[in-house]
Write an enzyme that holds these catalytic residues in place. Structure first.
Site, PDB file in Angstrom:
ATOM      1  N   ALA A 221      14.523  -8.756  28.643  1.00  0.00           N
ATOM      2  CA  ALA A 221      14.579  -7.314  28.921  1.00  0.00           C
ATOM      3  C   ALA A 221      15.832  -6.965  29.727  1.00  0.00           C
ATOM      4  CB  ALA A 221      13.318  -6.876  29.666  1.00  0.00           C
ATOM      5  N   CYS A 272      14.340 -11.689  19.434  1.00  0.00           N
ATOM      6  CA  CYS A 272      13.650 -11.637  20.728  1.00  0.00           C
ATOM      7  C   CYS A 272      13.715 -10.304  21.451  1.00  0.00           C
ATOM      8  CB  CYS A 272      14.206 -12.713  21.659  1.00  0.00           C
ATOM      9  SG  CYS A 272      13.819 -14.369  21.112  1.00  0.00           S
TER      10      CYS A 272
END
Length: 480
Positions: A221, A272
């Site tokens: 993230a 991802c």
């Protein structure tokens, strides 16, 4: 002899186990997968994935202490340590669809481990999983244990495709999460001893299970957030005449920020980033943290905005239509030095151009025509399900041709989009390309690969993300 078995022979399992086998010649490493074509490829000279340096590692170890097999149950039963490296795709239906991780493959792996095990096992989470997955896996194993003891560890991978072998040889860190019980600590120590063959002790970090699981999601993230941050600034640069490369360089000189992941582009891709952020969003929502969920959602919104902004720029620049025009696309993989196309921005850009009836000619040095047609015809998130569950004969797009030469792709084209930063695109003969294109000839550089001034001298109209706009582009309709 310690025996390691890895379930899943994909981008993570294959390279990771090959390096463990290379660095630990006394350990037998078997990679198992239910896909016979994939295992056959690992046992051939044509490996199923492209990764610099992987061929040499596999050739050195295969048949010595590295094996690839479809006999999943036999090797799981014999192993002391089992790595589980199966897909955890985003759910496409039911509770949490479009955000939550689908743990179907993980659960079936856990049930199979419980069914076939006859001795104690250390089970290692290698795939990226939601926080508290270990708890669910533990329940499946202990409720079917038949007196066998299982220890669950989280050992997330931090590989970057294109540099995976290098990352495995010299990792920033190896993270091992385990239970804080005597048995848990013993299992952590056993895995530490494997990595200690080549990783310095100060780079092996141990945490509790939940910290390890969350660290992987958080790391992805944070990286994606940096890309969206610089891409947001790139839009502002175009509006004001600033140069995003100069801004990123100045910002990156701050030692608290640093220069990595500050390259403006058409957007991030790969298996991802989006998947893990959506998973993070879902976990936040489930834990009553809507403000935190919205914060991370914005990272994906900016990424989607950047891709649509690029398409809008192409169409607006070319007299507001690309219908019937040939557009050359150089690069389809999500980044250079890999053949991986999962979530590549090229898919969304091509869809946007096809929606305006463009004729597209694609060249990528590592991606096959079959893969490109499959990607363009597949529903979102289906790419992350096993090949046998995907459409067997994808609908080919008649407006799309795939060629094996950049000059062939650009011949007769009205515009050229650079969507992957392959090194070879920097050294193409752009004079030759210009001579063979329709005029005016446009270059839309989604990776800031080319020198816009040199191309303008040749005669191209050039758009580079986040760079001062060509006079031609300034006269075209504003792009939001």
């Amino acid at each position: 002899m310690v025996k390691i078995c890895c379930i899943g022979a994909g981008y993570v399992g294959g390279p990771t186990m090959a390096v463990i086998a290379l660095k630990c010649p006394a350990i037998e490493v078997v990679v198992v997968d239910i896909s016979k074509p994939r295992v056959d490829a690992w046992n051939s000279d044509q490996l199923p994935i492209y990764e610099p340096g992987l061929d040499e590692v596999v050739k050195e170890c295969r048949g010595r202490n590295l094996f690839f097999s479809t006999d999943v149950e036999k090797h799981v039963a014999e192993a002391d340590i089992i790595f589980v490296s199966v897909n955890t795709p985003t759910k496409t239906r039911g509770l949490g669809a479009g955000k939550a991780a689908d743990l179907t493959y993980w659960e079936s792996a856990a049930r199979m481990i419980a069914d076939v095990s006859k001795s104690d096992k250390i089970v290692v989470e290698k795939s990226t999983v939601p926080v508290k997955t270990a708890e669910a896996i533990e329940k499946i194993l202990t409720h079917n244990s038949k007196g066998i003891n299982y220890q669950i560890l989280s050992n997330p991978e931090f590989l970057a495709e294109g540099t995976a072998i290098e990352d495995l040889f010299k990792p920033d860190r190896v993270l091992i999460g385990g239970r804080e019980t005597p048995e848990g600590k013993k299992a952590v120590q056993a895995l530490k001893e494997v990595y200690a063959h080549w990783v310095p002790e100060d780079r092996i970090i141990t945490t509790n299970l939940w910290s390890a699981e969350l660290s992987k999601l958080a790391a992805n993230a944070f990286l994606a957030q940096r890309i969206s941050s610089v891409n947001a600034i790139s839009a502002l640069c175009e509006a004001t005449g600033a140069n995003v490369s100069e801004v990123a360089y100045a910002v990156g000189k701050d030692t608290r920020i640093g220069p990595k992941f500050l390259n403006a582009s058409v957007g991030f891709g790969g298996s991802c980033f989006q998947k893990d952020i959506l998973n993070l969003v879902y976990i936040c929502e489930c834990n009553g943290l809507p403000e935190v969920a919205n914060y991370w959602k914005q990272v994906i919104k900016i990424n989607d905005y950047q891709k649509s902004r690029f398409v809008n720029r192409v169409v607006a620049s070319m007299f507001n239509t690309v219908s019937g025009k040939k557009i050359a696309v150089l690069g389809f993989a999500f980044k250079k030095d890999t053949g991986d196309t999962r979530e590549t921005p090229a898919i969304d850009v091509c869809h946007g151009l096809l929606g305006d009836k463009a004729q597209i000619s694609i060249y990528d040095p590592q991606v096959t025509e079959d893969q490109i047609q499959r990607d363009l015809s597949m529903a979102k998130f289906d790419w992350d399900h096993p090949r046998h569950l995907q459409p067997t004969s994808p609908t080919a797009f008649k407006q799309v041709s795939v060629v094996w030469d950049a000059y062939e792709a650009t011949k007769g084209a009205h515009g050229l989009c650079i969507l992957t930063e392959w090194d070879e695109f920097k050294t193409l003969d752009y004079q030759r390309i210009f001579d063979n294109m329709q005029k005016p000839a446009f270059v839309f550089d989604g990776r800031n690969v080319v020198d816009p001034e040199k191309l303008r001298e040749i005669g191209f109209i050039v758009y580079s993300i986040g760079k001062p706009l060509d006079a031609w582009l300034k006269d075209m309709p504003a792009v939001a």
